[in-house]
Write a protein that holds these residues in place. Structure first.
Motif, PDB file in Angstrom:
ATOM      1  N   LEU A  15      -0.288  12.299  10.121  1.00  0.00           N
ATOM      2  CA  LEU A  15      -0.041  10.918   9.229  1.00  0.00           C
ATOM      3  C   LEU A  15       1.060   9.946  10.748  1.00  0.00           C
ATOM      4  O   LEU A  15       1.318   9.311  10.496  1.00  0.00           O
ATOM      5  CB  LEU A  15       1.957  10.945   7.945  1.00  0.00           C
ATOM      6  CG  LEU A  15       1.455   9.403   7.635  1.00  0.00           C
ATOM      7  CD1 LEU A  15       0.411   8.959   6.712  1.00  0.00           C
ATOM      8  CD2 LEU A  15       3.256  10.647   6.304  1.00  0.00           C
ATOM      9  N   GLY A  16       1.859  11.780  11.098  1.00  0.00           N
ATOM     10  CA  GLY A  16       2.532  10.960  12.565  1.00  0.00           C
ATOM     11  C   GLY A  16       1.451  10.000  13.834  1.00  0.00           C
ATOM     12  O   GLY A  16       2.302   8.845  14.151  1.00  0.00           O
ATOM     13  N   ARG A  17       0.439  10.307  13.863  1.00  0.00           N
ATOM     14  CA  ARG A  17       0.001  10.040  15.156  1.00  0.00           C
ATOM     15  C   ARG A  17      -1.451   8.232  14.191  1.00  0.00           C
ATOM     16  O   ARG A  17      -1.525   7.800  15.715  1.00  0.00           O
ATOM     17  CB  ARG A  17      -1.873  11.072  15.435  1.00  0.00           C
ATOM     18  CG  ARG A  17      -1.295  11.765  16.148  1.00  0.00           C
ATOM     19  CD  ARG A  17      -2.112  12.986  16.474  1.00  0.00           C
ATOM     20  NE  ARG A  17      -3.155  12.937  15.372  1.00  0.00           N
ATOM     21  CZ  ARG A  17      -3.197  15.149  14.775  1.00  0.00           C
ATOM     22  NH1 ARG A  17      -1.961  15.451  15.656  1.00  0.00           N
ATOM     23  NH2 ARG A  17      -3.877  14.882  14.241  1.00  0.00           N
ATOM     24  N   THR A  18      -0.945   8.022  13.377  1.00  0.00           N
ATOM     25  CA  THR A  18      -1.928   6.270  12.983  1.00  0.00           C
ATOM     26  C   THR A  18      -0.389   5.839  12.622  1.00  0.00           C
ATOM     27  O   THR A  18       0.464   6.069  13.204  1.00  0.00           O
ATOM     28  CB  THR A  18      -1.800   7.110  11.597  1.00  0.00           C
ATOM     29  OG1 THR A  18      -2.479   8.340  11.073  1.00  0.00           O
ATOM     30  CG2 THR A  18      -2.756   6.054  11.101  1.00  0.00           C
ATOM     31  N   PRO A  19      -0.990   4.712  13.008  1.00  0.00           N
ATOM     32  CA  PRO A  19       0.245   3.397  13.825  1.00  0.00           C
ATOM     33  C   PRO A  19       0.971   3.314  12.384  1.00  0.00           C
ATOM     34  O   PRO A  19       0.454   3.460  11.545  1.00  0.00           O
ATOM     35  CB  PRO A  19      -0.552   2.649  14.026  1.00  0.00           C
ATOM     36  CG  PRO A  19      -1.640   2.733  14.741  1.00  0.00           C
ATOM     37  CD  PRO A  19      -2.058   4.096  13.986  1.00  0.00           C
ATOM     38  N   ALA A  20       1.775   2.895  12.513  1.00  0.00           N
ATOM     39  CA  ALA A  20       2.550   2.765  11.366  1.00  0.00           C
ATOM     40  C   ALA A  20       2.433   1.956  10.120  1.00  0.00           C
ATOM     41  O   ALA A  20       2.359   2.220   9.182  1.00  0.00           O
ATOM     42  CB  ALA A  20       4.272   2.646  11.826  1.00  0.00           C
ATOM     43  N   ALA A  21       1.946   0.841  10.687  1.00  0.00           N
ATOM     44  CA  ALA A  21       1.785  -0.306  10.125  1.00  0.00           C
ATOM     45  C   ALA A  21       0.264  -0.007   9.505  1.00  0.00           C
ATOM     46  O   ALA A  21      -0.031  -0.923   8.360  1.00  0.00           O
ATOM     47  CB  ALA A  21       1.612  -1.414  10.757  1.00  0.00           C
TER      48      ALA A  21
END
Length: 222
Positions: A15-21
């Motif tokens: 989840l953290g590696r995925t862009p926030a948007a």
């Protein structure tokens, strides 16, 4: 139409590696993938109760609660039932279920004085229910009346819930008689002790698996 809830156990690193948007959309897509997926997923692969794991999303697993049809209403009424019966619970069970339910879907009592419980139970169940668990992964909710997330518990918070459940689970049957007197509501979601206990055991399965796998817990309003 009422509020729904979809509960996911999620790899926090992914989840953290995925862009926030893109995080919320990614979670929604993982929970309800398209029917034409090449990996054999899709709506036809869903089960009615228990874990749903897609081959294409090993970082995420969904849990289907028994006979709730995905509605949040059973969870809400379980919280109401706990308020009706908690004063009649054995102190160790009361402390453990307070911590367990407040860390998931129960808003707690309005009167802070009523939330004092016998804490001499060696449960170590401080779940930090101030609702700041997203640790930067998600932006603040713009409208608390229409939340984008119903539950967020990080991998660091989940073990406290699992420990609370480990205390509560063997004591839960002792709540059967007081529940029948003080909390049973025929014709309502969570009408009796069996339905209350089943929902809690499902949540126990979720937090136990999340704790075992070192993952976090997310409840989407879908």
């Amino acid at each position: 139409m009422g509020l729904d809830i979809t509960v996911l156990v999620v790899d926090w690193d992914h989840l953290g590696r995925t862009p926030a948007a893109e995080r919320l959309a990614m979670l929604e897509d993982a929970a309800y993938p398209d029917d034409d997926r090449d990996d054999g997923g899709g709506a036809d692969a869903r089960i009615e109760h228990g874990w749903v794991r897609w081959p294409g999303t090993p970082w995420c697993a969904l849990y289907e609660f028994f006979e709730t049809l995905g509605s949040f209403k059973p969870h809400f009424w379980a919280g109401q039932a706990w308020e009706d019966v908690r004063d009649f619970a054995e102190p160790g069970l009361r402390a453990a279920l307070d911590a367990f339910l407040a860390g998931l879907f129960w808003m707690g009592l309005d009167d802070d004085a009523d939330t004092d419980t016998d804490t001499d139970t060696d449960t170590d169940t401080d779940t930090d229910t101030e609702d700041e668990p997203a640790v930067g992964l998600f932006p603040a909710e713009p409208d608390p009346w229409h939340p984008r997330l119903l539950v967020v518990r990080t991998p660091d918070q989940v073990p406290d819930l699992a420990r609370a459940w480990a205390v509560a689970a063997p004591l839960l049957e002792g709540l059967r008689e007081p529940y029948a007197i003080h909390a049973e509501r025929p014709g309502r979601w969570i009408a009796n002790f069996e339905e209350f206990a089943m929902l809690l055991r499902d949540w126990g399965e979720v937090v136990t698996e999340a704790s075992r796998s070192g993952r976090g817990l997310i409840g989407l309003p879908i």
